[in-house]
Design a protein around this motif. Sequence first.
Motif, PDB file in Angstrom:
ATOM      1  N   GLU A 475       0.816  -1.210   0.000  1.00 23.63           N
ATOM      2  CA  GLU A 475       0.000   0.000   0.000  1.00 23.63           C
ATOM      3  C   GLU A 475       0.853   1.264   0.000  1.00 23.63           C
ATOM      4  OE1 GLU A 475      -3.168   0.512  -0.279  1.00 23.63           O
ATOM      5  OE2 GLU A 475      -3.815  -1.591  -0.284  1.00 23.63           O
ATOM      6  N   PHE A 476       2.167   1.136   0.132  1.00 25.79           N
ATOM      7  CA  PHE A 476       3.101   2.277   0.090  1.00 25.79           C
ATOM      8  C   PHE A 476       2.703   3.358   1.091  1.00 25.79           C
ATOM      9  CE2 PHE A 476       3.083   0.215  -4.035  1.00 25.79           C
ATOM     10  CZ  PHE A 476       4.425  -0.048  -4.235  1.00 25.79           C
ATOM     11  N   ALA A 477       2.355   2.906   2.296  1.00 22.71           N
ATOM     12  CA  ALA A 477       1.975   3.851   3.342  1.00 22.71           C
ATOM     13  C   ALA A 477       3.170   4.414   4.084  1.00 22.71           C
ATOM     14  CB  ALA A 477       1.030   3.166   4.342  1.00 22.71           C
ATOM     15  N   ALA A 478       4.342   3.837   3.884  1.00 20.61           N
ATOM     16  CA  ALA A 478       5.543   4.316   4.572  1.00 20.61           C
ATOM     17  C   ALA A 478       6.117   5.516   3.832  1.00 20.61           C
ATOM     18  CB  ALA A 478       6.584   3.204   4.652  1.00 20.61           C
ATOM     19  N   HIS A 479       6.233   6.623   4.519  1.00 18.77           N
ATOM     20  CA  HIS A 479       6.831   7.830   3.950  1.00 18.77           C
ATOM     21  C   HIS A 479       8.299   7.864   4.358  1.00 18.77           C
ATOM     22  CE1 HIS A 479       2.878   9.685   2.920  1.00 18.77           C
ATOM     23  NE2 HIS A 479       2.493   8.889   3.893  1.00 18.77           N
ATOM     24  N   HIS A 480       9.174   7.813   3.382  1.00 15.25           N
ATOM     25  CA  HIS A 480      10.609   7.828   3.655  1.00 15.25           C
ATOM     26  C   HIS A 480      11.001   9.251   4.035  1.00 15.25           C
ATOM     27  CE1 HIS A 480      11.774   3.841   1.583  1.00 15.25           C
ATOM     28  NE2 HIS A 480      10.478   3.848   1.885  1.00 15.25           N
ATOM     29  N   LEU A 481      11.329   9.440   5.295  1.00 10.69           N
ATOM     30  CA  LEU A 481      11.612  10.780   5.808  1.00 10.69           C
ATOM     31  C   LEU A 481      13.082  11.143   5.680  1.00 10.69           C
ATOM     32  CD1 LEU A 481      10.505  13.286   7.257  1.00 10.69           C
ATOM     33  CD2 LEU A 481      10.957  12.126   9.433  1.00 10.69           C
ATOM     34  N   ALA A 482      13.967  10.217   5.961  1.00 11.44           N
ATOM     35  CA  ALA A 482      15.400  10.533   5.915  1.00 11.44           C
ATOM     36  C   ALA A 482      16.191   9.244   5.826  1.00 11.44           C
ATOM     37  CB  ALA A 482      15.817  11.326   7.147  1.00 11.44           C
ATOM     38  N   TYR A 483      17.406   9.378   5.255  1.00  9.16           N
ATOM     39  CA  TYR A 483      18.402   8.309   5.290  1.00  9.16           C
ATOM     40  C   TYR A 483      19.569   8.842   6.107  1.00  9.16           C
ATOM     41  CZ  TYR A 483      15.693   6.445   1.373  1.00  9.16           C
ATOM     42  OH  TYR A 483      14.686   5.970   0.579  1.00  9.16           O
ATOM     43  N   ILE A 484      19.741   8.293   7.308  1.00  7.78           N
ATOM     44  CA  ILE A 484      20.687   8.838   8.269  1.00  7.78           C
ATOM     45  C   ILE A 484      22.097   8.343   7.963  1.00  7.78           C
ATOM     46  CG2 ILE A 484      21.255   8.975  10.722  1.00  7.78           C
ATOM     47  CD1 ILE A 484      18.369   8.410  11.356  1.00  7.78           C
ATOM     48  N   PRO A 485      23.074   9.225   7.951  1.00 10.92           N
ATOM     49  CA  PRO A 485      24.467   8.773   7.795  1.00 10.92           C
ATOM     50  C   PRO A 485      25.032   8.311   9.134  1.00 10.92           C
ATOM     51  CG  PRO A 485      24.402  11.154   7.895  1.00 10.92           C
ATOM     52  CD  PRO A 485      22.969  10.692   7.962  1.00 10.92           C
ATOM     53  N   SER A 486      25.961   7.411   9.079  1.00 12.56           N
ATOM     54  CA  SER A 486      26.666   6.981  10.279  1.00 12.56           C
ATOM     55  C   SER A 486      27.875   7.879  10.514  1.00 12.56           C
ATOM     56  CB  SER A 486      27.124   5.523  10.141  1.00 12.56           C
ATOM     57  OG  SER A 486      26.028   4.669   9.945  1.00 12.56           O
ATOM     58  N   LEU A 487      28.439   7.788  11.696  1.00  7.26           N
ATOM     59  CA  LEU A 487      29.648   8.535  12.002  1.00  7.26           C
ATOM     60  C   LEU A 487      30.770   7.996  11.120  1.00  7.26           C
ATOM     61  CD1 LEU A 487      30.411  10.792  14.035  1.00  7.26           C
ATOM     62  CD2 LEU A 487      31.411   8.998  15.461  1.00  7.26           C
ATOM     63  N   PRO A 488      31.331   8.811  10.253  1.00  7.74           N
ATOM     64  CA  PRO A 488      32.300   8.290   9.268  1.00  7.74           C
ATOM     65  C   PRO A 488      33.617   7.888   9.917  1.00  7.74           C
ATOM     66  CG  PRO A 488      32.181  10.670   9.114  1.00  7.74           C
ATOM     67  CD  PRO A 488      31.121  10.261  10.107  1.00  7.74           C
ATOM     68  N   ASP A 489      34.397   7.100   9.194  1.00 10.94           N
ATOM     69  CA  ASP A 489      35.711   6.679   9.686  1.00 10.94           C
ATOM     70  C   ASP A 489      36.678   7.847   9.803  1.00 10.94           C
ATOM     71  OD1 ASP A 489      34.730   4.112   9.697  1.00 10.94           O
ATOM     72  OD2 ASP A 489      35.499   3.634   7.694  1.00 10.94           O
TER      73      ASP A 489
END
Length: 1338
Positions: A475-489
Motif C-alpha cells: 500500500e506504500f503507506a511508509a513515507h521515507h523521511l530521511a536516510y541517516i548517515p553513520s559517524l564516518p571513519d
Amino acid sequence: MRQIHAFIHVTFLFVVALLMFACICGHSFSSQKGLSVHRSRCAKIPKNPFTATGLLKRKQARDEVLSQKKARVEVEEPAEVDPDQFTASFSEEVIQPTDDVPLSRPSGRPNRRRRLPRQYDDFVPSALAGRSSTSARGGIPDTYHPPPPSPQPPPQSLDHHTSPPQASAEPFILVYQDCDQNDFGLFRSYLKLPVVDPEDSVSLDDVCEAPTLATAAKPPPRWWLPYGQSLKAVSNAFAPFLNATTYRLMSWMYSGSNMKSLGEVDRLVDNVILADDFDRDHLRGFSAAREAERVDEWEDVEEDSDSTPQFKVEDGWKEASVHIRVPSENTDFKYPSESDAPTFEVKGLHHRRLIEVIKSAFQDTKTSTYNLIPYRLFWNSESSTGEGEGARSPPERVYSEVYNSEAMIEEYEKIQQAHPPSSASPGEPVVENVIAGIMLWSDSTHLAQFGTASLWPIYLFFANQSKYIRCKPTEFAAHHLAYIPSLPDSFQDFYMKTFKRAASSAVLTHCKRELMHAIWDLLLDNEFMEAYEHGIVLRFADGIQRRVFPRFFTYSADYPEKVLLATIRYLASCPCPRCLVPKGQIYGLGTVQDRRNRANIRVDDHPRRYDVESVRSWIFERGLGLASAFIKRIFDPKSWTPTRNAFSTRLSVFGVNFYTMFAPDLLHEFELGVWKAVFIHLLRILHAAGGNVIQELNQRYRMTPTFGRDIIRRFTRNTSGMKKLAARDWEDMLQCAIPVFEGLLPAPYDAVIQDLLFVLATWHACAKLRLHTDSTLSFLDKSTTSLGQMLRKFNSVVCSVFETYDLPTEEAARGRINALLVKKGKAPRSTTKRRRLFNMATYKLHALGDYLAYARWFGPSDNYSTQTGELEHRRVKRFYARTSKHGFVRQIAKQQRREEILRRIADRQKARKAAEVAATAKEKAQAAQQTSSTSSTSSTSGPTAAGSAGTTRLAQDSRSGTSTASPALNFTDSDPLPYTSPDQHHHMSLANRFHVNLYAWLRETEDDPATKNFLPTLQDHLYARLSKMPYSGDENDFTDNDRHRVLILQDRLYRHKVLRVNYTTYDVRRGQDSLNPRTHPDIMVLAHEDNSGDSHPYWFARIIGVYHVNVKLLNSDLSLPSGPPKRMEFLWVRWFGRDPGAPSGWRARRLPRIGFVDATTEAGSPPFGFLDPAQVIRGVHLMPAFAHGRTTELLPPSIARQPDENDEDWQCYYVGIFVDRDMFMRFRGGGVGHRSTQEVFKNVVSDEEDVVEEEFPVAPDASHQPNQPTEPAGVDNEDDTPEEPEGPDEDDEDDEEAEDETNANEPSGGDDEDEEEAAGAEDGEDGVMEDDYGFAPL
C-alpha cells in the motif's frame, strides 16, 4: 532322532501360530479377525482411552472428586457469568450428569439430554454505523462528559510568522455523542462528529484478507505519494519514453526479480515481444543507459546551482550535513563555552522536510479513508447475540487503532480546548480541527549478505490510517523521511588532528548520540514547530479546509536505537527507556513491587535538563572526561547521558514527555528476545540431560504438520541448529513447542516445562491480538503475572538441577569472535567451556510488563511493532541490488525514481484497458439483450444434445486421472476453483469431472471398515437436510422407507479437491481456510451437546473426502417429484473424541487432547460420518502427541488414511489453540466477530486461572544470579557487553537479518518428502495467486 527333531519343529511352529493369535487372557484363535473380535470384548485388555469403556473407567475413578468440585462451583459461582469473563472452558471441572443418562459414547462425545440443537450461523462483517444514537445503551449514556483535564501551564510562545486562530468567546465543552451500533454491537463515541465519515465508504471488500477471496477491482495505491508529487500528467501515455516498446522493455528490466530466471524470460516474451504495440523498429539505436538517463532527467523543476544540492528524485528531497560538538576529555583543551568547541561535519544526510510530508499526504485523495477525528469504540456483546434491550450490562471498551486510543483522544481534547473551532474570517465556514498522528520507525539494515553496506532510514506513518492498510508494504503507506548517515571513519582522523590523541569508546558513543539528535533537531524545524503549536490550514482533496495539528505518538525501534533516542546508557543500572526500574529487580516481573517500579516513569522535567546542561558545560569548559567518576555519580542512578535530546528541546515547552513515545516491540523483545532465550536454554538443558533428546526434538518439529497458507510452515531438518530463522519462525516454534517438548525430560521437570511453554504461548497470543477489549486486557494482565511466576519457577526448579554449558553453535560463535579479536590485535577470550545460567535480568524481559499499559494508551501492539519497518526494508534492499555499490544511497533514490515512473505508466495503461473492457462488455450486453428479445424459444433437442455431449465427456474424464477407490483426489488432478465471494460461507468447485458410481465403489471397498454403513448413513444425512431438520450430529433415527425417498441421480458420487471456508475473525475481518483431505484436512464444528460442566464448545473431525451429489427427495408414495434435482455438498469425515483423562485449559495449562474414535468396536455411534460444509467453523491445527506414540488398533488398513500414514494413527493429538490470533480467541471466548459462538461461552464454567500476585520474589541464590551471560553471542549478551554499542549498525545484526529473511524454514534445495507442498499454490487453486497489492500478514 531325525523324526523327533521334525516333530519338535512342527510342534514349535504350531505353538508359534497359536501365540500369534493369542490373547493375554489365555484364549487362542486361528485368525486375526477372531482375535480382533475377542479383544474388543475381553475384560483383561486395557482399553484405549478414547473408547466408551476407557471413558467410563476414567470418569468413575474421578466421580467423588468431581462431585465435590461441582458443589464448590455451584456455591461459589453466580447464576450468570460475568460478561467480562467470556473465557472458554475446556477444563477438568465436570458437573455430574443424572444417573439415567450414560456418561459417554465411544466417540468421546458425551451422551446428553435432547435439546434444540445449536445452529452455526456465519455473520459477514459490517461497517461501523455513523448516525447518532438516541437510545440508552447499557450503562453508557448518549452523551459522555469526561472529567476536566489537569491544569497545564500555557506553552511558551515561539517566534512564528503566522498567528493562531481566533479563539471563541465561550470555552469548548467536552460532550461525547454515541453513534448507532452495527450488527456486531460495536459503536463509536465522538467528541465531535466528523464532517466526512470514512466508514461510509467501507465495504466487505475492504475487510477481506485471504488472497483467494473475490473482491472488486480497486484502483492501485498511489505508490509515488511517500516520495513526493513531482510526477505530472502528460499527453504521452508512455512518457518520458518515446514509445511503448522502450517502455515495456525498461519496465521488464526494473520489475520482477533482480535475478532474471526462466520465468522472467517468459515474461519478457509475453509482456514485451508479443505485445500488440511492440515494434522492433523502435529498438534501432536503443541504449538502456540513455533511456535510464531520460527517466532521471524527466522533471520540469530546474536546479539552482547556488543552493543546497537537490535530489531530482522527487520534490522535497534534500542533501544536507549536520555539525556536532566534539569533547576533548582533556583538561589541556578548555573552551569559554560549548559554542567555541570544535565541530565535526557529518555529510550525506538525505531527508525531506517533515511539514512537506504532511502536506503532500493530507492533500491526497487517500485521506478520504483517514480517520481525522478520534473516537472511543465500545462493544455491546448482548446486542450482538440478539438479547435485545433486556440486558443492561455496560458495554466493553474496544482498543484496535491508534485513532480510537486514549492517547489520540486526549490530544484532541487538548487541541479543542486550546483552539476552539472557528472560521478564518467572518462569514466563512468553521475550520475543522484534525490531528496528523505521526508514528516513526527507524532501524539500520544491512543491504547485502556480504560486506558492510547498510542504510539507516527513518520511516513515517500516519496513525489516521487504518493499520490494516498501513501495515501492508504494497500500500506504500511508509513515507521515507530521511536516510541517516553513520559517524564516518574520518572522525578518528579529525580527532587525532584536533586533540593529538585517539578518540575513546566513550567519545565515539557520545558523538553517535549527538549525531542522532542533531539530525532530529534539523528535521524538527521552525515551520514544523509552528504547525505543531498553531496548526496548518490545508485544503483537502474533498475541497474542505481543515486545520491540521501534527502530533507524535510512537517511535518504534530496537533497543540499541531506543537508547540513542532516549539518551540513556546502554544496559546500565536503569536500562528501561520508559521507567526507572533497577536492573537488579527486573526478575520480579508481574509482582506488586514490579508494578510500583513501573509507576516510577522517566519524566523530561527541568531537573533532568538542568543536569544535562551543567554536565555539558563541565565537559567543554573544563575538559572533564565522559567516563569520569563525577559524571557517573550524577548520571548513573538514572542512566542518563550528557546529550541534549532534540525531542526535549523542541517539545518540552508543550508538556510532552518524549519517553512515552518509545513503545515496546514484540518482535525483538519477545519473539527474538525472551522466547528465543528460553528456547536456547531449554536446548542447553536437553544437552545436559544427554541421550538422543536433541535428535528427537528435531524429528518432532519435522513431523509437525503445516497449517494454512503460511501460518505454520514446514520446519527445517535441524531446528535446534537455529540457522537463518526469522521472527516468524521463532513464533511457529513456540506455537508448536508443547507437544514437541513433552516427555523429553523426566516427570518432575517435564511438567514445569509444559506449564512454562503454555504460559509463554498464552501471553504471546494475547499480547499480539489486533483487537483488545477490557476483558482481554484483564486476561493479559493475569498472563503477565503468571509468566513472571513461571519463569522464576523454571529458574529455581529446573535450571538449578542441570549444569548447562555452551551449545555447539555458541562455541563456534565464540571461536569466530576470538579469530576476529586476534585479527584486530586484541587478546582472545577464554576458550574453555563456559557455564551458562538462565538470565532473568534483561531489559527484554522487563519490557513484557509494559504491554498492558501501552495497549490501553496507544492500542494493540501491532500498531507500533517494528515488523512494519522491517518489511519496508525489503524495498531499499531490492534497489541496492541494482546499484554499482559505490555511492549507493544516491543510486537507491534513482532506482526508486525509475520504479515510480514505470509504475505510474502501468497504472495509466491498466485504467485505459479497464475502460475499454467495460465499454466492450456494455456493447455485448446490449447486443445479447436484443438477441434474446428477437430469438424464438429453443427446442428440447438442443439442451438434450448438449447434455448428452456433456455426459459423455464427464464419463470419459472420470476414467482418467486418480484412482476411484481413493476418496481424495491426487495432487496432480486438476479441479480448478475460482476466487470465492466473501459473502459465501464455503466454496466447492462446480466441476463434475471426477465422479464414481456409488454402488460400484462400495463393492470395491466392501472390506474397508470405513465404508461400513456408508450408504444408509449418507441417506440419513441427506434426508435430514432435505427435510430441513436442524443438525444434531446425525443422530436422527430414520426408517428404511425414509432412506428410500433419497434418490441419488445416476448413482454418481462427485469428488472434489478443495473446500474453502470463509469465516469472520474476532476483529471483524473476513478470513478463509483452504481445506483438503491430503494436507489440511482437520476441521472444527460447533458442539451439539448439553451445557454441562464437562462440555466442550467444539467437536473436531478429519476430512476424508469432499463430495457432492445431485439428489431428489421422492414423495411419500415414492413417486418422482417435479422440478430440477438439488446439488447437495457434504464432507465424509472421521470423528475425533476428547480424552477426559487429560485436563486442559487455562487453569490446567494444557492443550486439549483428542484422539480418533475407535473403529473396532460396535458400541455407540460410528467413528465416521457426514457433515454439511455449512457447519464447519474453520480449519484447525492438530499436532501429534509425539510422547504417546502411534497405534494401529483404532482402525485396520483403510482408505480413510493417506498413503504416507502407513496404516497407522497417532494415539492422540493436541489442538493448536495458539496457531493464530483468531483460533486463540475462539478458545478463550470474547471475540467481537465471533457472534455465532458468544452464547456458547456464556453457558460454560469459567476456566480462567486464579493468579495470586507476589509482593516481590526472594532474590535467587548467588549461583543463579546472572553474573554470566545466559544468552548466546549475537542474541542479547547483555551482561557480556557492558560497554555501550558502537552504533545501531552493528547491534542485533543477526536478528535484523533473520527478520528480513523471506524464505521458509525449509533450507534451499527443496524437500523430497513433501513434493506436493513444494509445488506452489494451494491444491485446487490453479492460477489463483496473490496479486501485486496483496496483504502481507503480520
